[in-house]
Design an enzyme around this catalytic site. Structure first.
Site, short mmCIF file in Angstrom:
data_model
loop_
_atom_site.label_atom_id
_atom_site.label_comp_id
_atom_site.label_asym_id
_atom_site.label_seq_id
_atom_site.Cartn_x
_atom_site.Cartn_y
_atom_site.Cartn_z
CG HIS A 1 -0.38 -0.02 2.56
ND1 HIS A 1 0.03 1.23 3.19
CD2 HIS A 1 -0.07 -1.08 3.39
CE1 HIS A 1 0.49 0.92 4.23
NE2 HIS A 1 0.74 -0.35 4.55
CB CYS B 1 1.48 -3.57 5.03
SG CYS B 1 -0.07 -4.26 5.65
#
Length: 193
Positions: A147, A163
């Site tokens: 992301h 992440c």
């Protein structure tokens, strides 16, 4: 042949994956090595359309033909939260909605409990401008994402909750190039940091 290879890789080699020229609304000054760059990885076992995150180098590689790739700088999961493995991009979202996981809330309630009901997408959202959702072989959401970030200074460090993050401008470019169904390999960390 996937749409990625038909559209993007008409010619084998790094020239086919010319690094994007990104118009930055709010220029981010990253070390030059973390800007998107067309490279030749020498990795013939990494297939076109795959995404490979090498956490010790803080790089994400979007593979093309014959070992060619676009290399992006990333931030990765901090010690104890990075999860290596092979995943599939099962979903993509622009300006994604975000909710911290229960584990995140337990680890740091002062920071995350206020968002237990979620947060609408936008410039202050921790997932940034785009998100690729990683699922396991059984088709379950792993809660791992590739992301954007509203904290570009974290690129090149291990600070996330697991992440891989890119600058918002770079994730916008990656988002357009990665297809649903793409294989993602989060390589193991070699260093213990």
């Amino acid at each position: 042949m996937t749409q990625f290879t038909r559209r993007t890789l008409l010619v084998a080699g790094a020239a086919a994956l010319a690094a994007p020229r990104l118009a930055l609304a709010h220029p981010v000054k990253l070390p030059e090595r973390f800007n998107p760059t067309a490279v030749h990885t020498g990795r013939m076992d990494w297939l076109p359309g795959e995404v490979h995150v090498v956490p010790d180098e803080f790089y994400l590689y979007l593979m093309g033909e014959g070992g060619a790739a676009i290399r992006y700088g990333v931030g990765v999961g901090r010690k104890g939260l990075y999860e290596a493995g092979v995943f599939t991009v099962a979903r993509k979202a622009k300006w994604p909605w975000w909710r911290p996981t229960q584990s995140m809330i337990r680890r740091d309630p002062g920071k995350y409990a206020q968002y237990k009901d979620g947060m609408q997408g936008g410039p202050n959202n921790p997932l940034g401008a785009r998100a690729l959702y990683l699922y396991d072989d059984a088709g379950r959401d792993t809660y791992l994402r590739i992301h954007g970030t509203n904290a570009p200074s974290t690129i090149g460090s291990a600070v996330s909750n697991g992440c891989a993050r890119l600058t918002n401008e770079h994730v916008k470019d990656l988002y357009e190039r990665v297809e649903i169904g793409a294989r993602v390999v989060l390589h193991p960390k070699v260093t213990t940091a």
